[in-house]
Each structure stands twice: as C-alpha cells, then as structure tokens.
Design a protein around this motif. Structure first.
Motif, PDB file in Angstrom:
ATOM      1  N   VAL A   5       0.818  -1.203   0.000  1.00 17.63           N
ATOM      2  CA  VAL A   5       0.000   0.000   0.000  1.00 17.63           C
ATOM      3  C   VAL A   5       0.861   1.266   0.000  1.00 17.63           C
ATOM      4  CG1 VAL A   5      -1.912  -1.094   1.266  1.00 17.63           C
ATOM      5  CG2 VAL A   5      -0.105   0.097   2.526  1.00 17.63           C
ATOM      6  N   LEU A   6       0.241   2.390  -0.363  1.00 16.27           N
ATOM      7  CA  LEU A   6       0.823   3.704  -0.144  1.00 16.27           C
ATOM      8  C   LEU A   6       0.272   4.231   1.174  1.00 16.27           C
ATOM      9  CD1 LEU A   6       0.709   5.550  -3.591  1.00 16.27           C
ATOM     10  CD2 LEU A   6       2.733   4.999  -2.251  1.00 16.27           C
ATOM     11  N   ALA A   7       1.160   4.634   2.075  1.00 16.62           N
ATOM     12  CA  ALA A   7       0.747   5.137   3.385  1.00 16.62           C
ATOM     13  C   ALA A   7       1.048   6.631   3.469  1.00 16.62           C
ATOM     14  CB  ALA A   7       1.486   4.385   4.494  1.00 16.62           C
ATOM     15  N   ASN A   8       0.079   7.385   3.935  1.00 18.69           N
ATOM     16  CA  ASN A   8       0.226   8.824   4.130  1.00 18.69           C
ATOM     17  C   ASN A   8       0.337   9.055   5.634  1.00 18.69           C
ATOM     18  OD1 ASN A   8       0.250  11.572   3.738  1.00 18.69           O
ATOM     19  ND2 ASN A   8      -1.522  11.583   2.359  1.00 18.69           N
ATOM     20  N   GLU A   9       1.563   9.228   6.138  1.00 19.73           N
ATOM     21  CA  GLU A   9       1.797   9.343   7.581  1.00 19.73           C
ATOM     22  C   GLU A   9       2.050  10.792   7.966  1.00 19.73           C
ATOM     23  OE1 GLU A   9       5.057   6.830   8.628  1.00 19.73           O
ATOM     24  OE2 GLU A   9       4.028   4.971   8.103  1.00 19.73           O
ATOM     25  N   ARG A  10       1.417  11.218   9.050  1.00 22.75           N
ATOM     26  CA  ARG A  10       1.612  12.579   9.557  1.00 22.75           C
ATOM     27  C   ARG A  10       2.824  12.645  10.484  1.00 22.75           C
ATOM     28  NH1 ARG A  10      -2.475  16.276   9.625  1.00 22.75           N
ATOM     29  NH2 ARG A  10      -1.842  16.900  11.723  1.00 22.75           N
ATOM     30  N   SER A  11       3.334  13.838  10.660  1.00 19.89           N
ATOM     31  CA  SER A  11       4.513  14.024  11.509  1.00 19.89           C
ATOM     32  C   SER A  11       4.222  13.706  12.974  1.00 19.89           C
ATOM     33  CB  SER A  11       5.031  15.459  11.380  1.00 19.89           C
ATOM     34  OG  SER A  11       4.030  16.387  11.758  1.00 19.89           O
ATOM     35  N   ASP A  12       2.930  13.743  13.389  1.00 15.94           N
ATOM     36  CA  ASP A  12       2.591  13.448  14.779  1.00 15.94           C
ATOM     37  C   ASP A  12       2.326  11.964  15.019  1.00 15.94           C
ATOM     38  OD1 ASP A  12       0.202  13.224  13.463  1.00 15.94           O
ATOM     39  OD2 ASP A  12      -0.882  14.726  14.639  1.00 15.94           O
ATOM     40  N   TYR A  13       2.584  11.125  13.989  1.00 11.24           N
ATOM     41  CA  TYR A  13       2.430   9.676  14.163  1.00 11.24           C
ATOM     42  C   TYR A  13       3.434   9.178  15.203  1.00 11.24           C
ATOM     43  CZ  TYR A  13       2.792   4.688  13.074  1.00 11.24           C
ATOM     44  OH  TYR A  13       2.832   3.320  13.159  1.00 11.24           O
ATOM     45  N   TYR A  14       2.978   8.292  16.080  1.00 12.58           N
ATOM     46  CA  TYR A  14       3.864   7.730  17.106  1.00 12.58           C
ATOM     47  C   TYR A  14       3.699   6.214  17.165  1.00 12.58           C
ATOM     48  CZ  TYR A  14       5.910   6.401  21.555  1.00 12.58           C
ATOM     49  OH  TYR A  14       6.662   5.774  22.518  1.00 12.58           O
ATOM     50  N   SER A  15       4.828   5.550  17.297  1.00 13.14           N
ATOM     51  CA  SER A  15       4.827   4.106  17.498  1.00 13.14           C
ATOM     52  C   SER A  15       5.961   3.760  18.452  1.00 13.14           C
ATOM     53  CB  SER A  15       5.017   3.370  16.172  1.00 13.14           C
ATOM     54  OG  SER A  15       5.111   1.973  16.371  1.00 13.14           O
ATOM     55  N   PRO A  16       5.708   2.983  19.510  1.00  6.46           N
ATOM     56  CA  PRO A  16       6.783   2.639  20.450  1.00  6.46           C
ATOM     57  C   PRO A  16       7.791   1.677  19.819  1.00  6.46           C
ATOM     58  CG  PRO A  16       4.810   1.387  20.944  1.00  6.46           C
ATOM     59  CD  PRO A  16       4.426   2.358  19.868  1.00  6.46           C
ATOM     60  N   ARG A  17       8.902   1.461  20.484  1.00  6.81           N
ATOM     61  CA  ARG A  17       9.889   0.490  20.009  1.00  6.81           C
ATOM     62  C   ARG A  17       9.210  -0.877  19.944  1.00  6.81           C
ATOM     63  NH1 ARG A  17      15.169  -0.174  19.070  1.00  6.81           N
ATOM     64  NH2 ARG A  17      16.208  -2.101  19.678  1.00  6.81           N
ATOM     65  N   HIS A  18       9.339  -1.558  18.816  1.00  3.96           N
ATOM     66  CA  HIS A  18       8.634  -2.825  18.646  1.00  3.96           C
ATOM     67  C   HIS A  18       9.330  -3.651  17.558  1.00  3.96           C
ATOM     68  CE1 HIS A  18       7.001  -0.283  15.472  1.00  3.96           C
ATOM     69  NE2 HIS A  18       6.576  -1.363  14.859  1.00  3.96           N
ATOM     70  N   ARG A  19       8.769  -4.793  17.258  1.00  3.98           N
ATOM     71  CA  ARG A  19       9.280  -5.675  16.211  1.00  3.98           C
ATOM     72  C   ARG A  19       8.101  -6.400  15.581  1.00  3.98           C
ATOM     73  NH1 ARG A  19      11.851 -10.731  19.723  1.00  3.98           N
ATOM     74  NH2 ARG A  19      10.274 -10.721  21.381  1.00  3.98           N
ATOM     75  N   HIS A  20       8.358  -7.062  14.451  1.00  5.55           N
ATOM     76  CA  HIS A  20       7.314  -7.790  13.743  1.00  5.55           C
ATOM     77  C   HIS A  20       7.700  -9.259  13.586  1.00  5.55           C
ATOM     78  CE1 HIS A  20       5.602  -3.938  12.791  1.00  5.55           C
ATOM     79  NE2 HIS A  20       6.623  -3.574  12.048  1.00  5.55           N
ATOM     80  N   ALA A  21       6.702 -10.075  13.348  1.00  2.00           N
ATOM     81  CA  ALA A  21       6.933 -11.488  13.048  1.00  2.00           C
ATOM     82  C   ALA A  21       6.913 -11.723  11.536  1.00  2.00           C
ATOM     83  CB  ALA A  21       5.871 -12.354  13.724  1.00  2.00           C
ATOM     84  N   TRP A  22       7.078 -10.651  10.771  1.00  2.00           N
ATOM     85  CA  TRP A  22       7.093 -10.723   9.320  1.00  2.00           C
ATOM     86  C   TRP A  22       8.143  -9.763   8.782  1.00  2.00           C
ATOM     87  CZ3 TRP A  22       2.929  -8.731  12.130  1.00  2.00           C
ATOM     88  CH2 TRP A  22       2.792  -7.345  12.101  1.00  2.00           C
ATOM     89  N   ASP A  23       8.372  -9.813   7.477  1.00  2.00           N
ATOM     90  CA  ASP A  23       9.300  -8.893   6.813  1.00  2.00           C
ATOM     91  C   ASP A  23       8.559  -7.639   6.355  1.00  2.00           C
ATOM     92  OD1 ASP A  23      11.449 -10.529   7.151  1.00  2.00           O
ATOM     93  OD2 ASP A  23      11.873 -10.824   5.028  1.00  2.00           O
ATOM     94  N   HIS A  54      14.065  -5.275  16.236  1.00  2.00           N
ATOM     95  CA  HIS A  54      13.464  -4.134  16.930  1.00  2.00           C
ATOM     96  C   HIS A  54      13.821  -2.817  16.245  1.00  2.00           C
ATOM     97  CE1 HIS A  54      12.901  -6.885  20.430  1.00  2.00           C
ATOM     98  NE2 HIS A  54      11.910  -6.061  20.706  1.00  2.00           N
ATOM     99  N   TYR A  55      12.900  -1.865  16.274  1.00  3.24           N
ATOM    100  CA  TYR A  55      13.179  -0.490  15.863  1.00  3.24           C
ATOM    101  C   TYR A  55      12.192   0.442  16.560  1.00  3.24           C
ATOM    102  CZ  TYR A  55       9.196  -0.780  12.627  1.00  3.24           C
ATOM    103  OH  TYR A  55       7.944  -0.917  12.081  1.00  3.24           O
ATOM    104  N   GLY A  56      12.493   1.735  16.547  1.00  2.63           N
ATOM    105  CA  GLY A  56      11.643   2.705  17.217  1.00  2.63           C
ATOM    106  C   GLY A  56      12.320   3.226  18.477  1.00  2.63           C
ATOM    107  N   PRO A  57      11.619   4.132  19.188  1.00  2.00           N
ATOM    108  CA  PRO A  57      10.264   4.594  18.860  1.00  2.00           C
ATOM    109  C   PRO A  57      10.244   5.477  17.623  1.00  2.00           C
ATOM    110  CG  PRO A  57      11.166   5.891  20.654  1.00  2.00           C
ATOM    111  CD  PRO A  57      12.166   4.807  20.388  1.00  2.00           C
ATOM    112  N   GLN A  58       9.080   5.482  16.950  1.00  2.00           N
ATOM    113  CA  GLN A  58       8.873   6.352  15.810  1.00  2.00           C
ATOM    114  C   GLN A  58       8.132   7.594  16.287  1.00  2.00           C
ATOM    115  OE1 GLN A  58       7.331   2.997  12.995  1.00  2.00           O
ATOM    116  NE2 GLN A  58       8.070   4.679  11.702  1.00  2.00           N
ATOM    117  N   GLU A  59       8.801   8.732  16.221  1.00  2.00           N
ATOM    118  CA  GLU A  59       8.167   9.992  16.608  1.00  2.00           C
ATOM    119  C   GLU A  59       8.901  11.141  15.930  1.00  2.00           C
ATOM    120  OE1 GLU A  59       8.471  10.580  20.824  1.00  2.00           O
ATOM    121  OE2 GLU A  59      10.470   9.702  20.921  1.00  2.00           O
ATOM    122  N   GLY A  60       8.161  12.199  15.635  1.00  2.00           N
ATOM    123  CA  GLY A  60       8.767  13.346  14.979  1.00  2.00           C
ATOM    124  C   GLY A  60       8.857  13.151  13.479  1.00  2.00           C
TER     125      GLY A  60
END
Length: 250
Positions: A5-23, A54-60
């Motif tokens: 997909v194409l994602a339109n993310e705003r600068s105020d989007y926040y995501s804590p440090r995390h990981r995925h079980a996929w690529d 792991h990566y993040g947090p995503q902020e700013g």
C-alpha cells in the motif's frame, strides 16, 4: 498473504519500540521516516525490516508518503490478512475490549491484559506468537542514489540498479529505468514480483500505467513495459517460503 500500500503518515504519528513477526519494506517517496535515535529513512531511500528486528520509537520527522510492503518472513510464520485480523478481533470482542493497543479480557480464560496483535494472532492461529530470532541487529537502510546504473542487456534504453538480495528470505530489491519510447520486458521467473511505478507513464501488457501504479506478477508470469514518458520502477522479488509449524488457517 501480504500487504502492499501507499501510506500517508503525519509528523505526529507515534509508534513505540517494537518488532514484527514478518518482513517489511518501506520506500520513502516524500518526507522523512524516523526509526529511533540517529536512524531515519529519507526521501528516495528504502528500508528493509527483517522479521524479529526491533526499531523505534517512531516519533517526529515530517509528513511523509511511504510505499509499504509487509509479507511473511523466512521463518514461515506467515502474515495475517486483513480478513483474518478482523475475524480475530470480532471473536475477541466477545470476551473483552481493545484499549491503546492492549486487549483487556473481561470474560473467558486467558491473559487479563495482552498485546492486541498477539491476542489476535493467538486467536486466529491457535498458538501464541513466538517472534523469530533476529538475523540482523537493525533495519537495513538502502541509499539507491549511491548505486550505479547498469545497462540491461538486449533492451535498448533500459538500465537497472541491483539494490540487494536478502538470502534468508531471498527477497530482492531492484530499480529499473526505461527511457521514453523504449520497452523493457520483465521475464518470467519462479517468484512473485511486485513492481511500483515511481515516475513515468506508458503501457504494461497493453494496459496504461502512470506514477504510483503497481503491477503484480505471479511466478512464471512476464510483463512488457513500453514507456511513453521516462519511467522508473521499483521491483521487489518475493519468493515463496515453507510454512513453519502448523499451517496458517485460511
């Protein structure tokens, strides 16, 4: 299953440090994607996020437009489709509520508080989510502008940049450029390929394409691109992997 997909993310989007079980693959088309302290993906760069890393947090960062691919990794655990996610969520709502990314149980047996995605995964698959051991310490950030273009043999006016292949998953990244008035053939290979038009316009197997069009080629399927305006494509190769453990329910 996969998500492209194409994602339109705003600068105020926040995501804590995390990981995925996929690529995951992220191609930053506009803006900047923050990934943590001193790590970001700038416009024109591509990030490869192997499962378990792991990566993040995503902020700013800035407002941004991102091409996003999520697909099952080398472990074979798979990837839940939107339909599976919704089905699992509806089943869990009979036993509790979702608040701030957490499933809070009010009836039935199980954990009183559980990560929302992990609760849905367990409900859909019948087993807890065990994250794969990460094969990399951090996401891989690719800078395509630093790679040299190479002429494609036998196809006038075409050239490519081979950006990498990740052997644990055999997932590959390549940029292809087709000059105006020229043609390029994506020959049949034994893997699924997802092609995204970064810029340009023309025809693919007789069907018109333009900037931000996408093409899916199934294994052993080929496609011919004829450019009426200079075209640049991102090609992602996604070979099949063997499922791990119990088969993923449909």
């Amino acid at each position: 299953n996969y998500l492209f997909v194409l994602a339109n993310e705003r600068s105020d989007y926040y995501s804590p440090r995390h990981r995925h079980a996929w690529d995951q693959v992220r191609f930053c088309l506009e803006g900047t994607i923050p990934l943590g302290r001193d790590l970001k993906i700038d416009a024109g760069e591509i990030g490869y996020f192997p499962e378990g890393v792991h990566y993040g947090p995503q902020e700013g960062g800035t407002d941004r437009i991102v091409l996003l691919l999520q697909v099952g990794g080398a472990s074979g655990l798979g990837y839940l489709s939107p339909g599976q996610l919704e089905s699992g969520r509806e089943r869990l709502l009979r036993e509790g509520v979702f608040e701030d990314g957490v499933f809070k149980r009010t009836s039935g047996e199980g954990k009183k508080n559980e990560d929302a995605y992990e609760a849905i995964w367990r409900t859909v698959t019948g087993r807890p989510l065990t994250y794969p051991k990460p094969r990399y310490k951090a996401p891989v950030i690719v800078r395509p502008d630093a790679f040299e273009w190479r002429e494609m043999e036998g196809m006038l006016g075409t050239r490519s940049k081979w950006l990498g292949e990740y052997p644990d998953r055999d997932l590959s990244l390549e940029l292809i450029e087709v000059a105006s008035g020229c043609a390029c053939t994506a020959e049949a290979v034994p893997m699924r390929r997802l092609l995204f038009v970064r810029r340009g316009e023309g025809y693919c197997n007789g069907q018109p394409y333009r900037a931000q069009s996408a093409v899916r080629l199934e294994p052993d399927e080929e496609a011919s691109f004829t450019a009426s305006a200079a075209t640049e494509l991102l090609a992602i190769g996604v070979p099949p992997v063997r499922p791990s453990g119990q088969p993923m329910p449909v």
